[in-house]
Enzyme design. Structure first.
Site, PDB file in Angstrom:
ATOM      1  N   HIS A  41       8.976 -10.442   6.889  1.00 33.84           N
ATOM      2  CA  HIS A  41       9.467  -9.353   7.460  1.00 33.84           C
ATOM      3  C   HIS A  41       8.448  -8.853   8.083  1.00 33.84           C
ATOM      4  O   HIS A  41       9.603  -7.369   8.769  1.00 33.84           O
ATOM      5  CB  HIS A  41       9.750  -8.827   5.936  1.00 33.84           C
ATOM      6  N   GLU A  44       9.829  -9.147  11.771  1.00 33.21           N
ATOM      7  CA  GLU A  44      11.947  -8.718  11.859  1.00 33.21           C
ATOM      8  C   GLU A  44      10.612  -7.035  12.349  1.00 33.21           C
ATOM      9  O   GLU A  44      12.110  -7.233  13.581  1.00 33.21           O
ATOM     10  CB  GLU A  44      12.003  -8.956  10.796  1.00 33.21           C
ATOM     11  N   HIS A  45       9.690  -7.615  11.915  1.00 33.09           N
ATOM     12  CA  HIS A  45       9.698  -5.188  12.486  1.00 33.09           C
ATOM     13  C   HIS A  45       8.864  -5.421  13.869  1.00 33.09           C
ATOM     14  O   HIS A  45       9.748  -4.322  14.913  1.00 33.09           O
ATOM     15  CB  HIS A  45       8.904  -5.079  11.148  1.00 33.09           C
TER      16      HIS A  45
END
Length: 412
Positions: A41, A44-45
């Protein structure tokens, strides 16, 4: 498939004037060590923060300037980066999305900025107990297994994660054999292949010949036979409770029967749980059941939001309904209704280019076959009351774990 293992799937829909393109990797929170919890995650950012060719503003403004949209999401087993644009702007979308996926810089300053953003995201999630209870439920069912961990990571893991560890994760996991590119809309397959090959070929990590990664075949978790109860005291107006158990894996052919069962038990306003708990007694505003499928395992859960003083009665009624269905199955009329609900959801869920693109990618990454819409409907039509009865007895008869969030909760 390209020589470097990248797989490209398309669906031409000439009647559309838009195209959705997604770049998928079968990497999610299930693939992380405890110390790297939330790395997928976090990454992903970071991929939207800039490449050697584009700044973060360039990435967003290039797509928005043509009226398009771009975003990403991370799950327990995969991550997707996608864009939706006019058909004339497909080349632009593939160039931008391919650039950020293969050539992101992960600058140290951006790592610190996004660390703060993710910590705020975790805090925001903690302020939404109807969402948070699903994370507690996964922990209750799966314990210390990776499926029981937060996709976002925790403040501890995010706070301790170094830029180098994220960079290593990126370089090791994001390679040609892992990448699936899917697109749907008004497009030409050969053109998409050429465009993907052009942008992917700029990265050294995506040029070596390789075979694609095989489909995920994770073993079923070795779970404790004893159900767990996790209660989090929090000052909320409502109590949020979720009970359930492990269910069917993603590739289990009985998933269609389970889908029919779920619809009748708690999938809509005509469902047994809704009728008994909300309509007849007014004990809860929100009451529903759901299923989730993973590699090697799955979940069945029942959620209710109600006043703290009504939790015991709501849980008792829900357990009675589940026990009745486990013992007797569904009526033939209920099975027909459940099948109709499932078929409608399948067809209506494929009415836009984004859902068509998602179907292609998930079929390639997660399943052995790409079923047409007619094939899916045939599988649902083939479900019998006896099959539903068998799966009800198996799944609903299992010991149920419980997660709850609220104040002044009874002794659960």
């Amino acid at each position: 498939m390209l020589p470097n293992g990248v797989r490209i799937l398309t669906e031409a829909i000439p009647a559309m004037r838009s195209v959705s393109v997604g770049m998928w990797v079968p990497i999610g929170s299930r693939d992380e060590t405890p110390e790297m919890g939330g790395a997928s995650h976090f990454l992903e950012h970071l991929l939207f923060k800039g490449t050697r060719r584009r700044s973060a503003l360039d990435i967003s403004s290039t797509i928005e300037a043509v009226g398009g949209e771009t975003n990403a999401f991370t799950t327990k087993e995969y991550t997707c980066y996608y864009a939706r644009v006019l058909d004339a702007d497909l080349a632009l979308a593939i160039d931008v999305m391919g650039d950020l996926l293969t050539d992101s810089v992960l600058a140290a300053a951006d790592v610190e900025t996004e660390r703060g953003v993710i910590l705020e995201e975790i805090a925001m999630h903690d302020d939404e107990p109807d969402d948070e209870v699903h994370d507690l439920f996964a922990e209750a069912v799966y314990g210390g297994h990776p499926l029981g961990r937060l996709v976002s990571g925790t403040p501890k893991t995010i706070g301790a994660m170094s830029r180098q560890s994220i960079l290593d994760f990126y370089h090791e996991r994001y390679r040609g054999p892992a990448l699936v590119v899917a697109a749907a809309g008004n497009l030409d397959h050969d053109t998409v292949v050429r465009l993907v090959e052009d942008v992917i070929g700029r990265s050294d990590r995506f040029v070596a010949p390789a075979a694609p990664l095989p489909r995920r075949t994770d073993p079923a978790p070795d779970l404790s036979p004893a159900p767990r109860v996790i209660v989090r005291e929090k000052d909320t107006e409502q109590a949020h409770v979720l009970m359930g158990c492990p269910a069917l894996a993603r590739d289990d052919e009985r998933r269609f029967a389970l889908g029919v069962l779920n619809n009748v038990v708690g999938g809509g306003m005509s469902a047994r749980l809704f009728q008994e708990i909300r309509e007849k007694r007014g004990l809860a505003y929100s009451i529903y059941s759901y299923t989730a499928q993973y590699s090697g395992t799955g979940l069945f859960g029942v959620y209710a939001g109600c006043a703290p003083g009504k939790v015991d009665e709501v849980l008792t009624l829900a357990r009675e309904q589940l026990a009745a269905v486990a013992a007797d199955g569904l009526t033939e009329e209920e099975v027909r209704r459940g099948k109709g609900m499932l078929k409608g959801a399948l067809v209506l869920g494929l009415e836009d280019t984004g859902s068509r693109m998602t179907r292609l990618a998930k079929s390639e990454m997660l399943y052995d076959e790409l079923l047409s819409v007619n094939d899916l409907l045939d599988r649902v039509d083939a479900v019998t009351p006896d099959q539903v009865r068998e799966i009800a007895a198996e799944v609903l008869g299992r010991p149920m774990s419980l997660a709850a969030i609220g104040s002044s909760l009874p002794n659960l």
